[in-house]
Design an enzyme around this catalytic site. Structure first.
Site, PDB file in Angstrom:
ATOM      1  N   ASP A 260      -6.954  11.939   5.559  1.00 58.32           N
ATOM      2  CA  ASP A 260      -8.643  12.344   6.108  1.00 58.32           C
ATOM      3  C   ASP A 260      -9.139  12.297   5.869  1.00 58.32           C
ATOM      4  OD1 ASP A 260      -7.317  14.630   6.605  1.00 58.32           O
ATOM      5  OD2 ASP A 260      -8.203  14.577   8.791  1.00 58.32           O
ATOM      6  N   GLU A 353       0.427  13.202  17.971  1.00 62.15           N
ATOM      7  CA  GLU A 353       0.090  13.874  16.933  1.00 62.15           C
ATOM      8  C   GLU A 353       0.567  12.432  16.662  1.00 62.15           C
ATOM      9  OE1 GLU A 353      -1.356  17.062  14.672  1.00 62.15           O
ATOM     10  OE2 GLU A 353      -2.144  16.431  16.419  1.00 62.15           O
ATOM     11  N   GLU A 374     -10.844  15.735  16.889  1.00 62.71           N
ATOM     12  CA  GLU A 374     -11.014  14.095  16.422  1.00 62.71           C
ATOM     13  C   GLU A 374     -11.899  13.411  16.806  1.00 62.71           C
ATOM     14  OE1 GLU A 374      -9.229  16.266  13.273  1.00 62.71           O
ATOM     15  OE2 GLU A 374      -8.414  16.276  15.637  1.00 62.71           O
TER      16      GLU A 374
END
Length: 614
Positions: A260, A353, A374
């Site tokens: 990421d 997740e 996020e």
């Protein structure tokens, strides 16, 4: 294979429809008065957790919010306090910020026999120290600490030098862990993640520029080069790599786990430092991601060599991506992807997740929500870019989920199972560094911002841990030799050409893709036109009048020679875009006037916080 692809496409279509029409009762939009109440509620959330840590866990690393105890999780140096420093400053809490800075300067040491994660220590501790130093040492921030004498910067330098042995590898890609007293253990694993090796440039680069020692910036840039040099022919990178041989040990390419923030720091390193090499790499990496990983509005994981889908999975670390797209100016896909991700949050109250896009269920073994920021981060950036009230509504839902699902006696708990909302006795430091920070910024922006980020003397780049890194002249204008606010520019510097090294020219040629063909090296010449600083919001408030437009504003395109003198009366030609997701980097997302050009037709594209916890 084609049938499987059609089936997967149908699933994506159904999920996207669900994201636009979630099975929820629509509440009234957030009013200005409610936004103020929500901002104050987020402030109370921060202090509930911060006071819980200080009263029950300090000086241990992190809080156990159910049992009201503490634990050392990273290195035993008051991790949560260091990670929270710039949030205290952002909230305007001068007394606690000053007291915390003074305590850390007097009591924290890094000459300890601890083996620590290079990635986590860099983004949480090194980044926290540098951000707080830049706030505490500068009168312009309004948070100057009178007794401060560079103690945090000295600690940051000491810590940085203790991390340097991790970079001593044949590839330049660092080990994942290092002992702060003895260096890298001979038995240390040679396998590291792409994010772990490629998400160090901001913190190390800022350290280099503050102490005038280039070694930190050099080693992290070499690490990025080492990873990018081993990309596939499709311009994709894998998830894990051997730092000695350079061989990929896991070839799954994606935008989430293990990769990421590699993408994130390519763009942000360019925005903060103005180094075009990072921009070129980002352009090619982003184009490849949008071509091979993007199945509108979702992203999948593919084999980096063949682009065959290996995981039709949404994982929570992907949720930073719409925010990154805002910074890149690619807004339409950001809006659609955020809506899809938000539909998962609203379905469970949190993002697990992992969410399987084929079975439409939570992925087995990935049911937890460890208070990740996020999706909230992307919500903030999209609201800042569009001022669309739907993002305030999303923020309100997120506050409700956190308050009713995760609040514990002394802080906020992890959720171990999003389907049953079972709580776990742990609170990561990034909850205070990022999660509540982005929520507070969202609603403060809605009320009428009164904070360091929106009203301070500088533009800020947020690290992947949410730390505030200001684009000060010392950090962002190193090569321009210009004093702040354009007080004067050295006359001899104005006549010098802005030199481009042969290595940079070679890099430009090797990265010459059709993705953004209009971008070229900016060259320093007094013949190029300059713009009035008030015309465009620049990276620095106050610029050298002798700088070129590109050097002033970090938008490095060059107009054709014959148009230089006609520039004041004609609009500049925009670069030719042959791709469906071109990138125009914006330092201030004012998209009413943004120079963006993108298409939503993904099929026409012809161009080819990770295992860590944040």
């Amino acid at each position: 294979m084609e049938a499987a692809g059609r089936k997967l496409g149908l699933i994506f279509l159904l999920l996207f429809f669900h994201s636009l029409h979630p099975d929820l009762t629509l509440a009234d939009s957030v009013t200005p008065d409610e936004a103020k109440l929500l901002r104050d509620e987020v402030r109370e959330m921060f202090y509930h957790a911060f006071n819980g840590y200080m009263d029950n866990a300090f000086p241990l690393d992190e809080l156990r919010p159910m049992s009201c105890a503490g634990e050392d999780t990273l290195g035993g140096y008051a991790l949560t306090l260091i990670d929270s420093l710039d949030t205290l400053a952002l909230l305007g809490d001068r007394d606690r910020f000053a007291a915390s800075v003074e305590w850390i300067g007097k009591n924290i040491r890094f000459d300890i026999n601890k083996t620590v994660s290079l990635f986590e220590t860099t983004i949480r501790v090194l980044g926290g120290l540098l951000s707080a130093h830049l706030i505490a040492s500068d009168y312009a921030t309004g948070m100057r600490v009178p007794s401060y004498d560079n103690q945090l910067l000295n600690l940051a330098e000491d810590l940085g030098r203790r991390l340097l042995p991790a970079f001593d590898t044949p590839t330049g890609i660092p080990f994942g862990s290092v002992n702060l007293l003895h260096g890298v253990d001979k038995h240390e694993s040679k396998i590291t993640s792409t994010a772990g090796g490629g998400t160090l440039t901001l913190e190390f680069g800022v350290l280099s520029r503050l102490i005038n020692d280039p070694i930190f910036e050099q080693v992290t840039k070499n690490a990025v080069r080492g990873l990018w040099a081993r990309r596939s022919k499709l311009n994709l990178v894998g998830a894990h790599i051997n730092v000695f041989t350079g061989e990929w040990t896991q070839k799954d390419a994606g935008i989430g786990t293990s990769i990421d923030s590699f993408y994130e720091y390519l763009l942000k390193a360019y925005l903060l430092f103005g180094d075009e090499e990072y921009l070129y790499i980002f352009q090619e990496a982003y184009a490849a991601a949008m071509h091979y990983l993007y199945h509108d509005p979702w992203y999948v994981e593919v084999n980096m060599d063949s682009a065959a889908i290996v995981w039709p999975l949404f994982n929570s670390l992907q949720a930073f991506w719409p925010g990154l797209q805002v910074l890149a100016g690619d807004i339409d896909p950001a809006i659609r992807t955020h809506a899809a991700f938000l539909s998962v949050w609203r379905r469970y109250g949190f993002t697990p997740e992992g969410f399987n896009l084929a079975s439409l269920t939570v992925q087995h073994g990935q049911k937890s929500y460890p208070l990740r920021p996020e999706l909230i981060e992307s919500t903030y950036w999209l609201y800042k870019a569009t001022r669309d009230p739907r993002y305030l509504d999303a923020g309100r839902d997120m506050i409700a989920s956190l308050q009713y699902g995760t609040r514990c006696p002394c802080g906020y708990c992890h959720i171990s199972d999003v389907e049953h909302h079972n709580q776990d006795d742990h609170m990561e430091s990034f909850f205070l560094a990022e999660t509540v920070k982005y929520l507070w910024l969202l609603f403060d922006l809605a009320v009428g911002p009164d904070n360091l980020v929106e009203n301070g003397p500088y533009k800020y780049v947020f690290s992947t841990e949410g730390h505030l890194l200001p684009a000060t002249p010392q950090i962002s204008l190193v090569r321009e030799h210009c004093l702040y606010h354009g007080a004067y520019c050295r006359s001899e510097d104005l006549r010098q050409s802005y030199r481009v090294s042969e290595a940079d020219n070679d890099k430009q040629e090797s990265n010459n893709s059709r993705f953004h063909a209009g971008w070229t090296k900016a060259r320093y010449s007094s013949d190029l036109p300059t713009f009035d600083p008030t015309a465009i919001t620049g990276l620095i408030k106050g610029v050298c009048p002798g700088l070129t437009h590109g050097q002033k504003f970090g938008i490095l395109y060059v107009y054709p020679t014959e148009e230089h003198h006609a520039h004041e009366t004609e609009k500049p030609k925009e670069p030719t875009h042959e791709q469906s997701h071109s990138v125009v980097v914006l330092t201030e997302p004012n998209f009413d006037h943004a120079l963006t050009d993108y298409s939503n037709d993904h099929n026409d594209n012809q161009t080819h916080k990770s295992d860590v916890t944040s």
